[in-house]
Design an enzyme around this catalytic site. Structure first.
Site, PDB file in Angstrom:
ATOM      1  N   GLU A 145     -10.129  -1.065   1.465  1.00 54.78           N
ATOM      2  CA  GLU A 145     -11.338  -1.363   2.266  1.00 54.78           C
ATOM      3  C   GLU A 145     -11.441  -0.522   3.539  1.00 54.78           C
ATOM      4  O   GLU A 145     -11.723  -1.034   4.619  1.00 54.78           O
ATOM      5  CB  GLU A 145     -11.375  -2.862   2.595  1.00 54.78           C
ATOM      6  CG  GLU A 145     -11.340  -3.732   1.343  1.00 54.78           C
ATOM      7  CD  GLU A 145     -11.455  -5.225   1.617  1.00 54.78           C
ATOM      8  OE1 GLU A 145     -11.340  -5.632   2.792  1.00 54.78           O
ATOM      9  OE2 GLU A 145     -11.678  -5.983   0.652  1.00 54.78           O
ATOM     10  N   GLU A 196     -10.527  -5.919  -9.064  1.00 53.49           N
ATOM     11  CA  GLU A 196     -10.565  -7.321  -8.590  1.00 53.49           C
ATOM     12  C   GLU A 196     -11.745  -8.070  -9.203  1.00 53.49           C
ATOM     13  O   GLU A 196     -12.402  -8.888  -8.558  1.00 53.49           O
ATOM     14  CB  GLU A 196     -10.647  -7.363  -7.053  1.00 53.49           C
ATOM     15  CG  GLU A 196      -9.500  -6.655  -6.375  1.00 53.49           C
ATOM     16  CD  GLU A 196      -9.477  -6.817  -4.858  1.00 53.49           C
ATOM     17  OE1 GLU A 196     -10.190  -7.696  -4.328  1.00 53.49           O
ATOM     18  OE2 GLU A 196      -8.742  -6.049  -4.203  1.00 53.49           O
TER      19      GLU A 196
HETATM   20  C1  XIL Z   1      -7.679 -12.620  -1.182  1.00 59.98           C
HETATM   21  C2  XIL Z   1      -6.783 -13.592  -1.933  1.00 59.98           C
HETATM   22  O1  XIL Z   1      -7.297 -13.774  -3.223  1.00 59.98           O
HETATM   23  C3  XIL Z   1      -6.705 -14.910  -1.176  1.00 59.98           C
HETATM   24  O2  XIL Z   1      -5.754 -15.761  -1.803  1.00 59.98           O
HETATM   25  C4  XIL Z   1      -6.301 -14.660   0.272  1.00 59.98           C
HETATM   26  O3  XIL Z   1      -6.372 -15.882   0.979  1.00 59.98           O
HETATM   27  C5  XIL Z   1      -7.225 -13.662   0.930  1.00 59.98           C
HETATM   28  O4  XIL Z   1      -7.232 -12.467   0.160  1.00 59.98           O
HETATM   29  N1  XIL Z   1     -10.355  -8.255  -1.422  1.00 59.98           N
HETATM   30  C6  XIL Z   1      -9.001  -7.958  -1.501  1.00 59.98           C
HETATM   31  C7  XIL Z   1      -8.028  -9.027  -1.739  1.00 59.98           C
HETATM   32  O5  XIL Z   1      -8.641  -6.763  -1.486  1.00 59.98           O
HETATM   33  O6  XIL Z   1      -6.786  -8.800  -1.119  1.00 59.98           O
HETATM   34  C8  XIL Z   1      -8.553 -10.391  -1.339  1.00 59.98           C
HETATM   35  O7  XIL Z   1      -7.624 -11.366  -1.809  1.00 59.98           O
HETATM   36  C9  XIL Z   1      -9.932 -10.631  -1.901  1.00 59.98           C
HETATM   37  C10 XIL Z   1     -10.896  -9.579  -1.425  1.00 59.98           C
END
Ligand code: XIL
Length: 349
Positions: free
Chosen positions: A139, A255
């Site tokens: 990000e 994701e």
């Molecule tokens: C999220 C996790 O799924 C949660 O359990 C945690 O509380 C916060 O982070 N983008 C990303 C991930 O790159 O690391 C994030 O994961 C979701 C959004």
């Protein structure tokens, strides 16, 4: 309550279907869930051929103090992956979130580069030879934000400028020459101005990194999709993926999940709408041969970050993932399965 369909439950798992096409299917989860929920762990082992560390390899999890590294949970995930013949994927070396509480007091202009390189050398080095890939930088792009160079205003950027990205990738490559090194980001999927700006900014960054010989090997598309988003244009997405592939880079869908926040509550309609989003998206991206992996952010609706981050106003539990909360296969599962079945084959890596 939906009826369980024995034929569906007996069908070939997602990972096996992906494998037939030279693709990877995987899901993100935590050591805690794997250890505390054996039925869930069994579902992960059955459906996946790759396991993603959802939280256990973030700074906050790994760095209890400025001097220490705690690999307990990361190693537990790695051991589970190895025991079940799953590849393992690291997330993430550099991110503006999930930094430890001590970070703000301790890391400064003077020592930031040392902290960054020590962290990456130690963590990537610890798993060297065991990692399929690493999200080295997560990000980093923010085309509409404060930053003048299209990069997000983060502690790393404030301390080190745009160079932090080069430093991170070079350090990771030296620590594990075999892992695929990924630049991961979100809001790249839709035909809306925000996503168009993000695609343009990330292409520019990737072009510059490649031109400078920075060892970035792949783009990670988070793909947190929204069932209520009407502005999906396969041509635009295909074009973008082709431009990334033309740089010689691989692409991972990292994701994937589908936000069902604004859909009607009724399970069947909701599940079909979510499945439809999976189908349309995967049919589009799997046409691009550089796309080598489809990874969902979780496997079962029993555990999804969206329950906290994108709650429904009616209080109903979100249903964004391939398996329902009882671990049964949903229409989303069938959509992913059929997208793999219809995907063109890649050479097995
Ligand atoms: C999220 C996790 O799924 C949660 O359990 C945690 O509380 C916060 O982070 N983008 C990303 C991930 O790159 O690391 C994030 O994961 C979701 C959004």
């Amino acid at each position: 309550m939906a009826m369980v369909n024995p034929t569906l439950e007996a069908a070939l798992p997602l990972g096996d279907r992906a494998d037939v096409k030279g693709l990877l299917y995987g899901a993100a989860t935590t050591a805690r869930k794997i250890q505390q929920d054996s039925a869930f762990a069994a579902a992960v082992a059955r459906e996946c051929n790759l396991l993603v560390a959802e939280n256990d390899l973030k700074w906050r999890a790994l760095r209890p103090t400025p001097e220490q590294f705690d690999f307990t949970r990361g190693d537990a995930l790695a051991a589970f992956a190895q025991a079940h013949n799953l590849q393992f994927r690291g997330h993430t070396c550099v991110w503006h979130n999930a930094l430890p509480d001590w970070f703000e007091q301790v890391v400064t202009h003077q020592n930031a580069e040392q902290f960054l390189t020590d962290h990456i050398r130690t963590v990537v080095g610890h798993y060297a030879g065991k990692m399929h890939s690493w999200d080295v930088v997560n990000e980093a792009i923010d085309p509409v934000g404060e930053g003048i160079d299209g990069l997000r205003d983060t502690p790393w950027h404030r301390f080190l400028g745009a160079d932090y990205i080069d430093i991170a990738f070079h350090t990771a490559a030296a620590a594990d020459p075999n892992a695929l090194l990924v630049l991961n980001d979100y809001d790249l999927d839709y035909a809306i101005p925000r996503d168009a700006a993000k695609r343009e900014a990330i292409l520019r960054l990737l072009q510059e990194l490649v031109a400078r010989g920075v060892p970035v090997h792949a783009l990670g598309m988070q793909a947190h999709l929204r069932a209520s988003e009407p502005n999906f244009d396969p041509m635009i997405l295909r074009d973008f993926l082709r431009q990334v592939a033309d740089l010689g880079l691989k692409i991972l869908i990292t994701e994937l999940d589908v936000v069902d926040q604004d859909l009607p509550r009724a399970l069947h309609t909701r599940d079909l709408a979510v499945a439809n989003v999976y189908q349309t998206y995967l049919d589009t991206v799997l046409q691009q041969p550089a796309v080598i992996a489809v990874l969902t952010w979780g496997l079962s609706d029993r555990y999804t970050w969206l329950a906290g981050f994108r709650p429904r106003s009616d209080g109903a539990a979100p249903r964004p993932l391939p398996l329902d909360a009882l671990l049964y296969r949903k229409p989303a599962w069938s959509a992913i399965a059929s997208a793999f079945d219809q995907a063109p084959s890649r050479p097995h890596l």
